[in-house]
Write an enzyme that holds these catalytic residues in place. Structure first.
Site, PDB file in Angstrom:
ATOM      1  CG  HIS A  54      36.656  34.075  43.857  1.00 53.22           C
ATOM      2  ND1 HIS A  54      35.953  34.112  42.676  1.00 53.22           N
ATOM      3  CD2 HIS A  54      35.733  33.969  44.843  1.00 53.22           C
ATOM      4  CE1 HIS A  54      34.655  34.038  42.940  1.00 53.22           C
ATOM      5  NE2 HIS A  54      34.504  33.954  44.253  1.00 53.22           N
ATOM      6  CD  GLU A  56      40.171  33.356  39.651  1.00 53.51           C
ATOM      7  OE1 GLU A  56      39.460  33.011  38.691  1.00 53.51           O
ATOM      8  OE2 GLU A  56      39.860  33.126  40.843  1.00 53.51           O
ATOM      9  CB  CYS A  84      33.517  34.706  38.669  1.00 56.94           C
ATOM     10  SG  CYS A  84      34.385  35.765  39.863  1.00 56.94           S
ATOM     11  CB  CYS A  87      38.263  36.597  39.139  1.00 58.96           C
ATOM     12  SG  CYS A  87      38.024  36.031  40.844  1.00 58.96           S
TER      13      CYS A  87
END
Length: 153
Positions: A54, A56, A84, A87
């Site tokens: 992801h 992040e 999410c 993260c």
């Protein structure tokens, strides 16, 4: 360099565009320390076939490497989509100071939309959370991406 949340979110949107351009879900992130961008990231799950790639996570890893520490207390993270649970947990664990996000995520948002991991008391670190930064622009790139994806199916 401008140091407003809108400026840094616009830089995260540039990262999201990089993901869009390689057919990834367009989410981008930047990490800022002392009003300077120290790392960037964008979604690369499809490219790397790795569920943790992801935006992040990528930005956090790069920031840790750049600073030579896993403690990012004095850093702020800007991301175009509400984080999410994975993260959000990484932000708590890396001790990010402030989170700024753009669009809400009703299906996986862990900063208030689905639930709020950051509001749970008892973690060893608290992250300040600010949502809705350039929300319209951050929502648009996602809606456009998925609309085009559906057209091409």
């Amino acid at each position: 360099m401008s140091s407003t949340p809108q400026f840094f979110m616009s830089q995260a949107l540039l990262e999201a565009q990089k993901a869009y351009d390689i057919n990834e879900t367009p989410v981008g992130a930047v990490i800022v320390k002392n009003n300077e961008i120290i790392s960037t990231g964008f979604n690369e799950r499809e490219l790397k076939q790795d569920p943790i790639c992801h935006a992040e996570i990528s930005a956090i890893k790069k920031a840790c490497k750049a600073l030579g520490t896993w403690r990012l207390n004095e850093c702020d993270l800007y991301v175009t989509l509400e984080p999410c649970p994975m993260c959000a947990g990484a932000m708590i664990q890396s001790r990010i100071g402030k989170l700024y996000y753009g669009a809400t995520d009703l299906k996986a948002g862990a900063a208030g939309s689905l639930f709020n991991l950051f509001s749970i008391k008892g973690f060893n670190h608290e992250v300040e959370v600010y949502g809705g930064i350039l929300e319209e622009e951050c929502s648009f790139i996602l809606k456009d991406f998925f609309m085009n994806l559906r057209k091409n199916i």
